[in-house]
Every structure is written in structure tokens, then in C-alpha cells.
Scaffold this active site. Structure first.
Site, mmCIF file in Angstrom:
data_model
loop_
_atom_site.group_PDB
_atom_site.id
_atom_site.type_symbol
_atom_site.label_atom_id
_atom_site.label_comp_id
_atom_site.label_asym_id
_atom_site.label_seq_id
_atom_site.Cartn_x
_atom_site.Cartn_y
_atom_site.Cartn_z
ATOM 1 N N GLU B 57 0.934 -1.085 -0.113
ATOM 2 C CA GLU B 57 0.592 0.159 -0.079
ATOM 3 C C GLU B 57 0.654 1.497 -0.056
ATOM 4 O O GLU B 57 0.086 2.058 1.027
ATOM 5 C CB GLU B 57 -0.815 -0.026 1.105
ATOM 6 C CG GLU B 57 -1.994 -0.956 0.906
ATOM 7 C CD GLU B 57 -3.513 -0.506 1.126
ATOM 8 O OE1 GLU B 57 -3.231 0.931 1.656
ATOM 9 O OE2 GLU B 57 -3.858 -1.805 1.922
ATOM 10 N N HIS B 280 -2.243 -1.327 10.168
ATOM 11 C CA HIS B 280 -1.645 -2.818 10.559
ATOM 12 C C HIS B 280 -0.231 -2.606 11.116
ATOM 13 O O HIS B 280 0.192 -1.601 11.191
ATOM 14 C CB HIS B 280 -1.352 -3.266 9.409
ATOM 15 C CG HIS B 280 -2.143 -3.542 7.935
ATOM 16 N ND1 HIS B 280 -3.003 -5.594 7.921
ATOM 17 C CD2 HIS B 280 -3.923 -3.237 7.155
ATOM 18 C CE1 HIS B 280 -3.401 -5.430 6.769
ATOM 19 N NE2 HIS B 280 -4.285 -3.531 6.903
#
Lengths: 434, 434
Positions: B57, B280
């Protein structure tokens, strides 16, 4: 998977392998005499009993199933690769067990709005099947690259170069455990084209046509020939007799030596048959597999640092040439995306004009336009905005794919140059060098 | 390419390798505190000096270039994988030379009209880099699969299963020449999910979390945790504490034994910093490389026909389960395509109605509708025809990809069953068997 890698080299008996490749030109209802030609191909294949059959442009699954049915006895193993909207058109039939299959779709493949050419809808790809031939593991590749259409104004050259780049990458990275590597298909590239040279130099694959001493087929091995009744001779200009764009390429391994004993192609018409098999000629080769000699190597194969350095230097030149081609493609894609953005802006301007036109009667002014023109203009603005938005998205993916390929090529050139330095350091110092 | 395969096994000194993986949640202007978090990540990476850094990402190339600039001294080698409209978001940094890179884009990746989810635009893929670590060749894979969004109504399950299927295929076929294999990334699958089991069973990759005795991180190794201030706790229900969806998986080879010595994850907040690194948690592992013992093998690795048969039977079950999931996906895609076709037909009917309405005044009848309704209806018919045509095309490619995966799975099951028969025949006959 099942081949035993510990088997001694000498245990490989000399073995013969016959490979067949044909671009079937199988567009249902559009290609001439399609079903008759498939029947002819089925008859030929079951009669000849080639070990491996590699077919391209089998666009309809029904035709694949027809062949599968007809070849159930002669070729009990087969695989049909599905991708894109229509499919990849790739089908393979084999006498030997297919242990595994894998498909890699090329990141670039023409433009969806070139509907009449249809390449984009086909989802061009390279398919791999892993065959178990006795105790050997053969990695067999099958592909069909984007067509050329015009040699002078080949707008798809960057796409085809990226396809060739991805093809060589895919073969190099997936073939390291193979005893035998075979690639067949319609590359849509001439033997001296950049993509062909890049593919062969980087993978170490050898061209059966140039390798064999026994060749029976058209002059210069051409596979798209003027004598084929399905070919429009004008399309071949400036190559009056025809061009060679279909190939069977081969490579052995450190265990297996692979040689092309003979090769043949069809030559247009087929004896006792009303039509040729396709607009392309069919290729077939007889390969001889034997235990590898002591000098045989993997990718590098050759002998001595000078030889290795020469090969690496050639690769550096080829990748640099490919990078230049990709950069040209990048420039064109950027221009196309800019044009799409500008046209989209015009759509926005039209819609703004519509808003102003709609506001005038509401604010007490007269209706400035007849309502038909008003709505038509609105529809035009909206449609142009929609279409250009989608084109903008598409050109962005094209740009990303081209940039990705260019990055990979830059990395590869750096890595090759590092290798070249490594080879140069291994070379014994020359005497009396100025 | 440059690692010397003839080097004796004993010559591999025990070597340590530290690997880091993080989903950076790097959507410019949308992810919270994006640039500050990238600065924190850069500071962490240059301080810790991991051998291999695997980031997901990293949606903006500018952010990749920021990191590349900051890590120029600690990690001189890097690669950014470009694909799709936005990019794959995959970036890797390394202390060791990157010799080659290769990208495989998954054939299925959600739907373009789910713009707010954005998965389709990201062009999800698996990237591979080949690193030269001393005399060893490490194949390092980096991926990010389609997000789940809802555990109860997971409409993307068939897409994710096909992605896991393609991922294991890609790793199996491209890693046969590797000494060391590492896969890191956000798999968006729980440890017991079908895709995770399939991936690990078919590639032989081992999970660092379950393997190591020294773990410092959240309970159960979870990487999406309720204690992270960027996480909406409602999204985690029914897993109140969090879920484990980020992994580092490893595999040695016949030459190199690979062990995970220790593993750690961040636990939400970072000491002396205002924010966590991402939504995360970051994973880091310390791996120990040593010469392989006499029993170490490749994919099959284990000992005895019973053990091998057990593994193959497990794989048959897993692939069969995956096939069922793909069939469910096929059924849904067929239904969606049918709905698109039916709506398209309604568009055609509307346009035909328009033609009739336009014909009435021409034939001398009265104007049956006010012209505004007439044009609006026309625009509606045309728009619905356009949109449904594109949806029809899209669902056809989805169907083709699902059918392709199902065909591959059928082939794989057949091949595995054949292996199972082979293993059964190698087994010594049981005594006193009825």
C-alpha cells in the site's frame, strides 16, 4: 514433479519428440471455411500423431472441444487456456501426461476500441504446460503476440516489445527445473526483429529453422505466404513472397541435449483437400533428446569468459534497444492520455454551458436555444465525458505497464553490467596491453 | 544468476537475515497522518537496517521516492512494482543487490465500480525480486490480496481464492532455482482460511509466527489490532482483539536450511511517537541460514511414502475445496452477467420505444410526449445500454478467469491423484491385510 532428478544422465535413452504448431485462424462465422479446416486439422493430427500440438487462435471453446473429441485416442491429454473476453485462443494437445499448467497474461495488448482488430479482446498470453515424458520434465510454452498490421506505421511495436520482454521473463523464471524447453507459436515478429532477438538471447532458446539441416517447406521458412489462398497479397507488401512469424524454439538443459533433426512446414494448399489448413502455415519439427555432453550448461552454456562477456554485452545492447522502444511508447501513451483529458475538459465545458443555458429561462430570460439542441448538446457533453474518462483510465494503465517494463529493463541493464564487470575480473590479464 | 550453484554446501556459513513487512496504508490525502507516518517508517528502517524490507500500500510513487531517498545509505537497492491504474502499491528495499524483478498481476481483483473500495484500481499482484546474498540466491515475494470487508458476506472470496491459487502457482514455478524463498505481505486471510492453507501446503512455505519460539508482539500474532488508534473496532467484529492477516513465510532448499530465530510485531502505538506506523502492525523476523542437513528436500521434503501420501491427499482435499469456492463464484458471475444482459435489453427496448415515439409525428399523428421526456428517455436508454455493455464485457472476463482457474484446479487434482497412486505403489505391502 514426478521425474526423478537423481536419475543418472546416461539413463536417458535417445528419444524422439515431434512437435506441431499452427495458428488456426479460427474466428467462427468470420474466418473462411472454419469448421471444414478444423476437421482437416483433426484428421492431420490424429494421422500424424505428433507428441505435442500447439495451436493458436482457437477462439471458440466449441472448436477446442471438437478437436479434443476427435483426438481423444491419439492425444489423450489437452489443455485450453482461458483469458480476456474471448479467450487466449491457446490450446495444446499431448500424447504425454500434462502435470501442470500456468498462464501469464501480457500487461499490454492493444486497445479495446480497435474492435475490428480484436487483439485486446483476445487476452493475449503465454501458456505453459509441464509434461512428463518418460523420466523427463518438459516445459512447453505456447503463445501468440499482438499482430503487426502495418510494418511502416507499427503503432503496436512498444506493446509487442513489452510482450516479448514479459515472455522471456516468464520462460526464464519458470523453466529452471526443466529438462527440456519448447516454445511454439505465432510471435508476429520477423526473425531479425528486436523482440525475437531479445527473446532468444535472454532465454538461450534456439530456432529450429536455423538449426536443422533437413528442412522441407517454403523458401526462407516463411509461414505467412503469398501462395496461400486466404492471404491478401497486398497485406504482405513489401515482402512479396511472404514472412516468417511462426516459430518453434527449443532448449535443452544440463541433463538433456536437444537437437532439431528435421523441420517441415505446409506450403499453402493441401493435397486432396479444397483449402489450406489456415491462413498461416503449419510447422512441425522432429527433436532428438539425448544425454547431455560434459560441456553443456544452463543459460550461460558457452565456454570461456570472453564468450560469456560477449553474450552479456549483446544482451545489454538488446535490452537498451528495447528500453528505447518502450520510451517511445511511453511518450505516445502520455500524449494520448493528455488528448483524452483535454477532450474530457471540453465535455465538462459543454455541460457547464448547458447549466448556464438552463439557468437563463429560470432567471426570467428568454429560452436561448430550441430544446432539441439543448438536450443533444447535453447528451454530447455527457457522452464525451464518459468516454474520455474511460480512455483516461485505460491510458493510465498503459502508462503504468510501460513504466513498469522500463523500470524492469533499467534494473536488468544494471544487473547485466554488474555481471559484465564480474566476467571481466575473471578474465586473465592480457599481455602487452597498451 | 551470479550465485555459483557448484559451491559446496558446507561452504555456506551460518548467516542471519532480517526481514521486515508492513502494510503502509499510504493513500495520500485520505489515510490519516500519511506523510508523518512515512517519515516514521523511514526513520525506523534506516535505524534498524533490516536486510529486506517488504512494503504494501505504498500507493504513491512520490512516497516510494521519499523512502528511497531516505534509505539510500541503509538500503541502496530497491524496486517499485507498477500495475493497474494506481499501481500495485508494492515496494521493496534491500541491503543486498537486486538482480532481477518480475511482476504477476492476478487475473481477478474485485470490481471497477466498487470505486470506494479501490481494490480493482490498485492492480493487485505478486512481485518477485531475486537477491544475491553472498553466494546465495534468494527469491523474495511480496504481495497484497483483495480485502475481505465483511466476514459474513464475503463476496470477494472466490476472487481471493483464485488470487491465492495463482500466488502459489507463481511461487512454485518461479522458485525452483532459489536457495532461499521468502514471502511477505498482507494476505487478507486468516491463518485457517482456505487460501492460506492452500498456499502453504502447495508451496511448502512455513509460517514464521508458528515456527519461532521467540515471539514478541500481540496475542496470537494478530496484525490488525483493536488497540491501534486507526482501527474502527466495529470492523473487527466478531474478532474483538484483532485478526492475523499479515505474514512472513519462508522456505529453504536442498542447499540451505532456513530457520526463524525470532519474530516481533509492533503493538499499536509507538514509543515517543504520536501515531502508530500504520493501521496494520509491522512484522519483523530474524532468519538463520545454514547448510542443509542430509534429509532436507525440496517441495516434498518429508520422509517415507506414508508421509508423502498424506501431504498429497491433503492437497487434493484443499484444491477440491478451492474448486468448490470457484464454482460458487462462477455461478454468481453468471447471474451477474445475465442481469447485465437483461438490463441491456431494457435499454434496447427503451430506444426502440423512442424510435416509435419519434415516428408518430412524422406519420401525421400528434406529438405523444413532451420533448423533455422524449430526450431524457432516450438518454436513459442509451446510458443503460452503454453501461450494461461494459458490465457484460467485464463479467465475461471474470467468468473466463474463473473458468480458467477451475480448469487448472481440475488438472491439478488429476495430477495429484496420479501422484497418490504412484506413492501407493511404492509403499511396501501391509502384512495380514484382509
Amino acid at each position: 514433479m514426478t521425474a526423478d532428478p537423481s536419475a543418472p544422465m546416461a539413463a536417458i535413452d535417445p528419444l524422439r519428440l515431434r512437435v506441431f504448431s499452427l495458428n488456426c485462424w479460427g474466428i467462427r462465422y468470420l474466418s473462411k471455411h472454419c469448421s471444414q479446416r478444423y476437421a482437416m486439422v483433426a484428421e492431420l493430427l490424429s494421422r500424424e500423431g505428433y507428441d505435442i500440438v500447439l495451436l493458436q487462435e482457437v477462439w471458440s471453446e466449441k472448436d477446442y472441444l471438437f478437436l479434443k473429441n476427435k483426438l481423444a485416442c491419439s492425444h489423450p491429454h489437452s489443455h485450453y487456456f482461458k483469458s480476456g473476453v474471448i479467450g487466449s485462443g491457446l490450446a495444446t494437445f499431448s500424447k504425454h501426461r500434462i502435470n501442470d499448467a500456468f498462464l501469464y497474461c501480457y500487461s499490454l495488448n492493444g486497445y479495446p476500441y480497435m474492435v475490428h482488430q480484436g487483439d485486446w479482446f483476445g487476452g493475449k498470453a503465454v501458456g505453459m504446460v509441464i509434461l512428463e515424458i518418460g523420466r523427463l520434465k518438459a516445459h512447453v510454452y505456447l503463445t501468440h503476440l499482438h499482430a503487426e498490421y502495418s510494418r511502416e506505421r507499427d503503432t503496436y511495436l512498444p506493446h509487442r516489445v513489452v510482450q516479448a520482454w514479459e515472455l522471456q521473463h516468464f520462460i526464464r523464471h519458470t523453466s529452471s527445473g526443466a529438462d527440456v524447453v519448447v516454445l511454439g507459436g505465432d510471435l508476429n515478429m520477423h526473425p531479425q526483429d528486436l523482440g525475437t532477438r531479445l527473446l532468444m538471447a535472454s532465454t538461450g532458446l534456439r530456432d529450429c529453422y536455423t538449426e536443422t539441416d533437413v528442412f522441407d517447406g517454403c523458401e526462407d521458412g516463411i509461414t505467412l505466404i503469398a501462395d496461400n489462398c486466404f492471404i491478401n497479397k497486398k497485406d504482405l507488401v513489401p515482402f512479396e513472397k511472404g514472412i516468417r512469424i511462426d516459430y518453434i524454439l527449443i532448449k535443452g538443459s544440463s541433463r538433456v541435449e536437444l537437437q532439431c533433426e528435421s523441420m517441415s512446414t505446409t506450403q499453402g494448399s493441401v493435397p486432396d483437400q479444397p483449402h489450406p489448413y489456415s491462413d498461416h502455415e503449419a510447422l512441425s519439427v522432429a527433436l532428438r533428446l539425448g544425454p547431455s555432453g560434459p560441456q553443456a550448461g544452463g543459460e550461460d552454456g558457452g565456454s570461456g569468459p570472453d564468450c560469456a562477456a560477449g553474450r552479456v554485452a549483446e544482451l545489454v545492447d538488446l535490452v537498451t534497444e528495447a528500453r528505447t522502444e518502450v520510451k517511445v511508447g511511453l511518450h505516445c501513451a502520455e500524449r494520448r492520455r493528455y488528448t483524452a483529458a483535454r477532450t474530457g475538459m471540453m465535455g465538462v465545458a459543454l455541460l457547464l454551458l448547458e447549466v448556464v443555458m438552463a439557468a437563463v429561462p429560470w432567471l426570467g430570460g428568454p429560452q436561448p436555444f430550441p430544446s432539441a439542441s439543448f438536450y443533444l448538446l447535453g447528451a454530447l457533453g455527457l457522452a464525451s465525458l464518459l468516454v474520455t474518462s474511460m480512455l483516461y483510465l485505460f491510458y493510465t494503465t498503459e502508462l503504468k505497464a510501460l513504466q513498469g517494463a522500463e523500470d524492469h529493463m533499467r534494473l536488468a541493464v544494471g544487473s547485466l553490467q554488474e555481471r559484465l564487470r564480474g566476467v571481466a575480473m575473471k578474465r586473465p590479464p592480457l599481455e602487452a596491453e597498451e
